[in-house]
Design a protein around this motif. Structure first.
Motif, PDB file in Angstrom:
ATOM      1  N   UNK A  74       0.814  -1.218   0.000  1.00 12.56           N
ATOM      2  CA  UNK A  74       0.000   0.000   0.000  1.00 12.56           C
ATOM      3  C   UNK A  74       0.845   1.264   0.000  1.00 12.56           C
ATOM      4  N   UNK A  75       2.171   1.108  -0.185  1.00 14.11           N
ATOM      5  CA  UNK A  75       3.076   2.261  -0.187  1.00 14.11           C
ATOM      6  C   UNK A  75       4.030   2.111  -1.360  1.00 14.11           C
ATOM      7  N   UNK A  76       3.970   3.070  -2.263  1.00 14.22           N
ATOM      8  CA  UNK A  76       4.679   2.959  -3.537  1.00 14.22           C
ATOM      9  C   UNK A  76       5.416   4.265  -3.820  1.00 14.22           C
ATOM     10  N   UNK A  77       6.658   4.131  -4.261  1.00 15.77           N
ATOM     11  CA  UNK A  77       7.440   5.296  -4.699  1.00 15.77           C
ATOM     12  C   UNK A  77       7.850   5.100  -6.144  1.00 15.77           C
ATOM     13  N   UNK A  78       7.784   6.164  -6.928  1.00 15.89           N
ATOM     14  CA  UNK A  78       8.200   6.125  -8.320  1.00 15.89           C
ATOM     15  C   UNK A  78       9.310   7.142  -8.525  1.00 15.89           C
ATOM     16  N   UNK A  96      -6.112   1.421 -10.097  1.00 15.13           N
ATOM     17  CA  UNK A  96      -7.063   0.328 -10.280  1.00 15.13           C
ATOM     18  C   UNK A  96      -6.676  -0.875  -9.425  1.00 15.13           C
ATOM     19  N   UNK A  97      -5.374  -1.110  -9.283  1.00 14.51           N
ATOM     20  CA  UNK A  97      -4.906  -2.253  -8.502  1.00 14.51           C
ATOM     21  C   UNK A  97      -4.966  -1.984  -7.001  1.00 14.51           C
ATOM     22  N   UNK A  98      -4.576  -0.774  -6.603  1.00 18.14           N
ATOM     23  CA  UNK A  98      -4.510  -0.392  -5.190  1.00 18.14           C
ATOM     24  C   UNK A  98      -5.105   1.009  -5.023  1.00 18.14           C
ATOM     25  N   UNK A  99      -6.437   1.114  -4.977  1.00 15.45           N
ATOM     26  CA  UNK A  99      -7.077   2.444  -4.947  1.00 15.45           C
ATOM     27  C   UNK A  99      -6.629   3.323  -3.791  1.00 15.45           C
ATOM     28  N   UNK A 100      -6.346   2.730  -2.634  1.00 16.80           N
ATOM     29  CA  UNK A 100      -6.027   3.531  -1.450  1.00 16.80           C
ATOM     30  C   UNK A 100      -4.529   3.661  -1.199  1.00 16.80           C
ATOM     31  N   UNK A 101      -3.705   3.230  -2.121  1.00 20.62           N
ATOM     32  CA  UNK A 101      -2.262   3.241  -1.904  1.00 20.62           C
ATOM     33  C   UNK A 101      -1.732   4.664  -1.753  1.00 20.62           C
ATOM     34  N   UNK A 102      -0.710   4.805  -0.919  1.00 23.10           N
ATOM     35  CA  UNK A 102       0.049   6.055  -0.841  1.00 23.10           C
ATOM     36  C   UNK A 102       1.136   5.990  -1.906  1.00 23.10           C
ATOM     37  N   UNK A 103       1.118   6.947  -2.834  1.00 30.34           N
ATOM     38  CA  UNK A 103       2.072   6.946  -3.945  1.00 30.34           C
ATOM     39  C   UNK A 103       2.864   8.241  -3.915  1.00 30.34           C
ATOM     40  N   UNK A 104       4.180   8.107  -3.833  1.00 28.98           N
ATOM     41  CA  UNK A 104       5.103   9.240  -3.806  1.00 28.98           C
ATOM     42  C   UNK A 104       5.878   9.251  -5.118  1.00 28.98           C
ATOM     43  N   UNK A 105       5.930  10.411  -5.764  1.00 25.16           N
ATOM     44  CA  UNK A 105       6.730  10.542  -6.984  1.00 25.16           C
ATOM     45  C   UNK A 105       7.880  11.495  -6.729  1.00 25.16           C
ATOM     46  N   UNK A 106       9.099  10.986  -6.901  1.00 19.98           N
ATOM     47  CA  UNK A 106      10.289  11.821  -6.874  1.00 19.98           C
ATOM     48  C   UNK A 106      10.633  12.120  -8.330  1.00 19.98           C
ATOM     49  N   UNK A 107      10.361  13.334  -8.816  1.00 22.03           N
ATOM     50  CA  UNK A 107      10.468  13.618 -10.245  1.00 22.03           C
ATOM     51  C   UNK A 107      11.920  13.760 -10.701  1.00 22.03           C
TER      52      UNK A 107
END
Length: 257
Positions: A74-78, A96-107
């Motif tokens: 449930x915790x994803x970094x890109x 769609x796979x993990x609607x409630x996931x926390x997603x952090x993007x380091x650009x």
């Protein structure tokens, strides 16, 4: 206690200072189990970047699918990604796979050795990407690249209408390095003394991965950013080279020290 899982989707840096390897080392140091999906194979070390081979989006999704079938993530970094339109496509698929996931993007828009990955994107694309995120963590040049404005701070405040923004202050020249979190119409300031020899390859990767780890450990976003800032400062101070050391003594309960 079982460790939470967190997933890094990032490039493979052979020097292990940035990208996938740096993320997993940071997660491990925080007591979080780091899963890794490779988005790019780079030919680089801590001072030189020669080229990148991109992993196709279909292969990235296949890597993720097999992990999600096995682990509760449930915790994803890109991090490094081939194109911003493809990033948006991946984010919508992840939701769609993990609607409630926390997603952090380091650009990651430009390698520290100078290699530029992305041209300036259209504001509508950046808005659409931000709408899928829990947090975006640009430094000052990245913020100006993502959202042209009179200042990076003004750009961050505008982008924060779509998702929280942590504007990193490492590229400043003041006595203190100040990161500013723009979230919920509030600004949170996190300051640490700027180190005279504090430059490190991959420091942005370490900070965003540390934030992800703290979120996985149950910290609210402001506290996660504050504690990650402290951890990254320790990483920057670990030695005088461009490749920092991770402190595996940084263990639960991660008390403020």
């Amino acid at each position: 206690m079982a460790r939470p899982y967190a997933l890094s989707i990032a490039g493979f840096d052979p020097s292990a200072g940035a990208g996938l390897l740096a993320d997993c080392k940071t997660l491990e140091a925080h007591g979080v189990y780091g899963l890794g999906v490779c988005s790019a194979l780079t030919v680089q070390n801590d001072v030189a970047f020669e080229r990148v081979s991109w992993v196709p989006l279909a292969d990235i999704r296949d890597q993720i699918s097999l992990l999600l079938a096995r682990f509760s993530v449930d915790y994803i970094k890109i991090g490094l990604f081939e194109s911003l339109p493809q990033l948006l496509e991946l984010l919508r698929w992840l939701r769609q796979q993990r609607p409630a996931a926390s997603i952090v993007w380091d650009p990651v828009l430009k390698a520290s050795a100078g290699y530029e990955f992305h041209r300036q994107p259209a504001p509508g694309l950046v808005q659409a990407i931000a709408a899928e995120l829990t947090l975006i963590t640009p430094n000052l040049p990245e913020m100006r690249h993502l959202w042209p404005a009179a200042s990076a701070e003004e750009g961050a405040e505008c982008l924060a209408e779509f998702c929280p923004v942590l504007l990193k202050g490492g590229h400043g020249d003041e006595a203190e390095s100040v990161d500013i979190l723009f979230a919920d119409n509030t600004q949170y300031h996190f300051a640490q003394t700027r180190l005279p020899q504090g430059e490190k390859h991959g420091s942005g990767c370490v900070l965003s991965a540390a934030i992800l780890a703290q979120l996985a450990l149950g910290q609210p976003l402001p506290a996660a950013c504050q504690r990650a800032k402290r951890y990254t400062t320790s990483f920057l101070a670990s030695n005088d080279t461009l490749l920092g050391y991770h402190s595996f003594r940084y263990s639960p309960p991660y008390a403020d020290q």
